[in-house]
Design a protein around this motif. Structure first.
Motif, mmCIF file in Angstrom:
data_model
loop_
_atom_site.group_PDB
_atom_site.id
_atom_site.type_symbol
_atom_site.label_atom_id
_atom_site.label_comp_id
_atom_site.label_asym_id
_atom_site.label_seq_id
_atom_site.Cartn_x
_atom_site.Cartn_y
_atom_site.Cartn_z
ATOM 1 N N THR A 25 0.596 -1.150 -0.057
ATOM 2 C CA THR A 25 -0.009 -0.011 0.174
ATOM 3 C C THR A 25 0.803 1.404 0.042
ATOM 4 N N PHE A 26 1.867 1.161 0.768
ATOM 5 C CA PHE A 26 3.050 2.385 0.921
ATOM 6 C C PHE A 26 3.501 2.736 -0.459
ATOM 7 N N VAL A 27 3.981 1.626 -1.097
ATOM 8 C CA VAL A 27 4.811 1.589 -2.400
ATOM 9 C C VAL A 27 3.572 2.110 -3.272
ATOM 10 N N LEU A 28 2.582 1.806 -3.685
ATOM 11 C CA LEU A 28 1.692 2.089 -4.699
ATOM 12 C C LEU A 28 1.063 3.551 -4.420
ATOM 13 N N SER A 52 -8.900 14.253 2.234
ATOM 14 C CA SER A 52 -9.873 13.633 1.504
ATOM 15 C C SER A 52 -9.422 13.081 0.153
ATOM 16 N N VAL A 53 -8.669 13.361 -0.622
ATOM 17 C CA VAL A 53 -8.235 13.116 -1.879
ATOM 18 C C VAL A 53 -7.553 11.900 -1.587
ATOM 19 N N VAL A 54 -6.486 11.789 -0.437
ATOM 20 C CA VAL A 54 -5.967 10.525 -0.032
ATOM 21 C C VAL A 54 -6.742 9.647 0.409
ATOM 22 N N ALA A 55 -7.703 9.788 1.202
ATOM 23 C CA ALA A 55 -8.826 8.847 1.771
ATOM 24 C C ALA A 55 -9.686 8.284 0.272
ATOM 25 N N ALA A 56 -9.626 9.085 -0.655
ATOM 26 C CA ALA A 56 -10.534 8.684 -1.922
ATOM 27 C C ALA A 56 -9.492 7.868 -2.660
ATOM 28 N N ILE A 57 -8.100 7.909 -2.789
ATOM 29 C CA ILE A 57 -7.050 7.343 -3.698
ATOM 30 C C ILE A 57 -6.969 5.799 -2.765
ATOM 31 N N LEU A 58 -7.138 5.513 -1.506
ATOM 32 C CA LEU A 58 -6.788 4.415 -1.048
ATOM 33 C C LEU A 58 -7.508 3.110 -1.323
ATOM 34 N N PRO A 59 -8.796 3.195 -1.688
ATOM 35 C CA PRO A 59 -9.539 2.005 -2.049
ATOM 36 C C PRO A 59 -8.954 1.489 -3.333
ATOM 37 N N GLY A 60 -8.647 2.330 -4.275
ATOM 38 C CA GLY A 60 -8.131 1.919 -5.587
ATOM 39 C C GLY A 60 -6.823 1.251 -5.423
ATOM 40 N N ILE A 61 -6.065 1.445 -4.246
ATOM 41 C CA ILE A 61 -4.568 1.043 -3.993
ATOM 42 C C ILE A 61 -4.826 -0.329 -3.445
ATOM 43 N N VAL A 122 -17.233 1.091 -3.134
ATOM 44 C CA VAL A 122 -16.570 2.132 -2.721
ATOM 45 C C VAL A 122 -15.831 3.030 -4.053
ATOM 46 N N MET A 123 -15.196 2.024 -4.750
ATOM 47 C CA MET A 123 -14.213 2.659 -5.867
ATOM 48 C C MET A 123 -15.111 3.654 -6.981
ATOM 49 N N PRO A 124 -16.145 3.343 -7.465
ATOM 50 C CA PRO A 124 -16.992 4.273 -8.341
ATOM 51 C C PRO A 124 -17.197 5.743 -7.521
ATOM 52 N N ARG A 125 -17.509 5.485 -6.478
ATOM 53 C CA ARG A 125 -17.797 6.982 -5.707
ATOM 54 C C ARG A 125 -16.368 7.680 -5.542
ATOM 55 N N ALA A 126 -15.294 6.652 -5.137
ATOM 56 C CA ALA A 126 -14.277 7.448 -4.696
ATOM 57 C C ALA A 126 -13.514 8.080 -6.289
ATOM 58 N N ASN A 127 -13.549 7.219 -7.258
ATOM 59 C CA ASN A 127 -13.266 7.833 -8.576
ATOM 60 C C ASN A 127 -13.883 9.243 -9.115
ATOM 61 N N GLN A 128 -15.070 9.289 -8.857
ATOM 62 C CA GLN A 128 -16.009 10.368 -9.173
ATOM 63 C C GLN A 128 -15.609 11.239 -8.096
#
Length: 181
Positions: A25-28, A52-61, A122-128
């Motif tokens: 997770t750290f590397v990605l 908030s952007v960091v929290a939205a990126i984490l599910p994709g990772i 979670v991912m579709p909402r986070a991407n949006q």
């Protein structure tokens, strides 16, 4: 007896799983953030927006790092048990190898379920959210780069002149726009 076997598997599989999860997770995370550093860490972004952007990126990772961490945890845990001859000792005690599969499959279903929830819900909402925030931050950076009382020719086929800009740089006064297209 099976409870002891499950505890043995838990102690040998879960710590490598969490270590691999943390490292992957750290590397990605820093690979993805590296692409957007200038955008996220601009002069006009606040700490709340960055978090908030960091929290939205984490599910994709986590979609990628959870299954890989599971695989790494299983491989390290089982090879550690085999290297210490604990699997041979379990077989010598009359415990079948298939009894090890219960914990491994249950743990795999848990990781798969979390990954499915992350990817489907979670991912579709986070991407949006990330794309909306990227557009807002880009617009903010574009407006903060405009200098008053200078003819701006940075955009193709457009020349504009802003006489006065408010202190928050979001409102322009007496704008002259020439479209050369």
């Amino acid at each position: 007896m099976i409870r002891t076997v499950h505890r043995l598997l838990y102690r040998s599989i879960v710590p490598p799983f969490f270590i691999a999860l943390l490292i992957l997770t750290f590397v990605l995370f820093f690979q993805i953030i590296g692409n957007r550093t200038e955008l996220i860490l601009g002069q006009t972004t606040s700490a709340a927006i960055i978090l908030s952007v960091v929290a939205a990126i984490l599910p994709g990772i986590l979609i990628y790092s959870l299954p890989l961490s599971y695989l790494i945890g299983i491989l390290i845990g089982i090879s550690g048990l085999s290297g210490e001859s604990q699997i041979t000792a379990l077989r010598a005690c009359g415990i079948p190898i298939r009894s090890l599969l219960g914990f491994i499959l249950l743990f795999g279903l848990l990781v798969g379920g979390v990954t499915a929830v992350l990817s489907l819900l979670v991912m579709p909402r986070a991407n949006q959210f990330v794309s909306g925030m990227t557009q807002k931050i880009t617009a903010r950076l574009a407006t903060s780069a405009i200098k008053p009382r200078v003819f701006n020719e940075e955009f193709p086929n457009i020349v504009f002149y802003v006489d006065d800009v408010s202190s928050d740089r979001q409102q322009w006064h007496r704008v002259f726009l020439a479209d050369r297209s």
